[in-house]
Design an enzyme around this catalytic site. Sequence first.
Site, PDB file in Angstrom:
ATOM      1  N   TYR A  53      51.899  -7.308  22.086  1.00 33.46           N
ATOM      2  CA  TYR A  53      52.279  -5.552  21.045  1.00 33.46           C
ATOM      3  C   TYR A  53      51.520  -5.343  20.432  1.00 33.46           C
ATOM      4  CZ  TYR A  53      51.885  -1.665  25.327  1.00 33.46           C
ATOM      5  OH  TYR A  53      51.404  -1.139  25.929  1.00 33.46           O
ATOM      6  N   GLU A  55      49.907  -2.520  18.795  1.00 32.31           N
ATOM      7  CA  GLU A  55      48.920  -0.987  18.338  1.00 32.31           C
ATOM      8  C   GLU A  55      49.077  -1.488  17.156  1.00 32.31           C
ATOM      9  OE1 GLU A  55      51.771   2.234  19.858  1.00 32.31           O
ATOM     10  OE2 GLU A  55      50.727   1.471  22.197  1.00 32.31           O
ATOM     11  N   ASP A 200      23.983   1.851  23.039  1.00 30.34           N
ATOM     12  CA  ASP A 200      24.741   1.184  23.594  1.00 30.34           C
ATOM     13  C   ASP A 200      23.580  -0.042  24.306  1.00 30.34           C
ATOM     14  OD1 ASP A 200      25.700   0.790  25.912  1.00 30.34           O
ATOM     15  OD2 ASP A 200      26.108   1.380  27.094  1.00 30.34           O
ATOM     16  N   THR A 227      28.623  -3.465  25.801  1.00 27.00           N
ATOM     17  CA  THR A 227      29.932  -4.623  26.591  1.00 27.00           C
ATOM     18  C   THR A 227      29.770  -6.132  26.232  1.00 27.00           C
ATOM     19  OG1 THR A 227      28.819  -5.625  28.003  1.00 27.00           O
ATOM     20  CG2 THR A 227      29.928  -3.125  28.257  1.00 27.00           C
ATOM     21  N   LYS A 230      28.105  -9.426  29.280  1.00 25.31           N
ATOM     22  CA  LYS A 230      26.842  -9.645  30.062  1.00 25.31           C
ATOM     23  C   LYS A 230      26.567 -10.476  28.703  1.00 25.31           C
ATOM     24  CE  LYS A 230      28.010  -4.963  30.864  1.00 25.31           C
ATOM     25  NZ  LYS A 230      26.895  -3.319  31.211  1.00 25.31           N
ATOM     26  N   ARG A 236      35.300 -10.097  29.630  1.00 20.30           N
ATOM     27  CA  ARG A 236      35.363  -8.949  30.049  1.00 20.30           C
ATOM     28  C   ARG A 236      35.800  -7.616  28.735  1.00 20.30           C
ATOM     29  NH1 ARG A 236      32.736  -6.793  33.956  1.00 20.30           N
ATOM     30  NH2 ARG A 236      32.542  -8.481  34.147  1.00 20.30           N
TER      31      ARG A 236
END
Length: 432
Positions: A53, A55, A200, A227, A230, A236
């Site tokens: 974790y 954060e 984008d 992203t 691609k 991903r």
Amino acid sequence: MDYSHIRNEDLDLYNLIEGEEKRQREGLELIPSENYVSLAVREAMSCALTNKYSEGYPGKRYYGGQEYTDQIETLAIERAKKIFGADHANVQALSGAAANIGAYFAWLEPGDTILGMDLAHGGHLTHGAPVTYMAKLFKFVRYGMKDPDTGEIDYDQLREIALKERPKIILGGFSGYSRSIDWKKIAEIAREVDAVAMADVAHIAGLIAGGVAENPFDHGFNIVTTTTHKTLRGPRGAMILSKGTVSNPLRAPEKTMENLPTLIDRSVFPGLQGGPHMHQIAAKAVAFNEALHPNFKTYAHQVVSNAKAMAEVFKEEGVRLIGGGTDNHLILADVYGSLDISGGDAETLLDAAGITLNKNSIAGDTRKPFDPSGIRFGTPAITTRGFKEEQVIEVARIMIEVLKNKDDATVAKARASIKELAEANPVPESFI
Ligand SMILES: *Cc1c(COP(=O)(O)O)cnc(C)c1O
């Protein structure tokens, strides 16, 4: 990859994974948003960082034990900034959709207006499709192409709508558009109406990284989302890049364009997400390092040359292409208008022949979205396999044969040729 532990624990799942691996090995992937990552990227995704974790952001975390995660996230950030010439990178966005939502909320209040590309002209679902929550929260207005046969964007219309609607964000970038974009014109219009210019580039990020498509930041854009899986050929996931001054993300700054990096960090965490997926961020760092390697330039140029070569075959065969051709990695073909087969039937027939692509609506489509007139396909994945013009021209000819004849014998013959082409060009294990 060695899946021996999955095999020992869970044979059902093991067999399914093996099935998918075989499908990827023996067929040809022409979905323009897909690609194959290196084994280095896959190793990073399966490493022990999935247990952690973290954060917050490097140096400002809410949990202990961050001596490695801070350095890993910083590596990913610095490499991303270098690739795209950004002042800031948030590499925690979990997907392209989350990156766009994070960017919208960094700058907007509910009810504000976003001017983006018409979905039927190539805009993405996350650019305000009526089925999305964002469409309930913000007002989306649309520009489009002047003429689907040339693909030129109607920049006069874009400016008119901007002057009338006073959007707070003007959004450029697409998932179903094959021509290059005049980023400078869009940025100028955004400046004229005091809007943030946001691109984008999910589909074309790898082409920008490889120097074969223009970078929106070179033309005055404030925010670029993308992203990472691609054309950029990473895991991903996604990221938000921006221009502006970075300050402490623990303190809320004033909403000015100069403060965008901090507004974006706060929007992603704690605004939208919880703990970052640190194994994905490590895999992003690996992919960004690969994208900075000279080999990536060669790859990106080949992606575009291959797409142009495939487009030529379709044009020679009299198939109508939306935009009249391609400047990037993807092609949109009106198969219903030209070859008398619906997009859905074309997808199914080609799938049977070992070619994966997707049906797609085209501008002014008279058919329903679930079985539209077009197909969309592209070259990022087959170029990763090492395909050059000669092989992609062969693939295009096989596709045309199948779509013209529509019979089992042609499909069977095509399937054998495609399998042979795939086996002769295995996915490489590494790219640098
Ligand atoms: C793919 C894509 C997205 C969404 O990415 P996900 O990771 O699937 O959420 C957003 N915008 C554009 C333009 C895309 O092509």
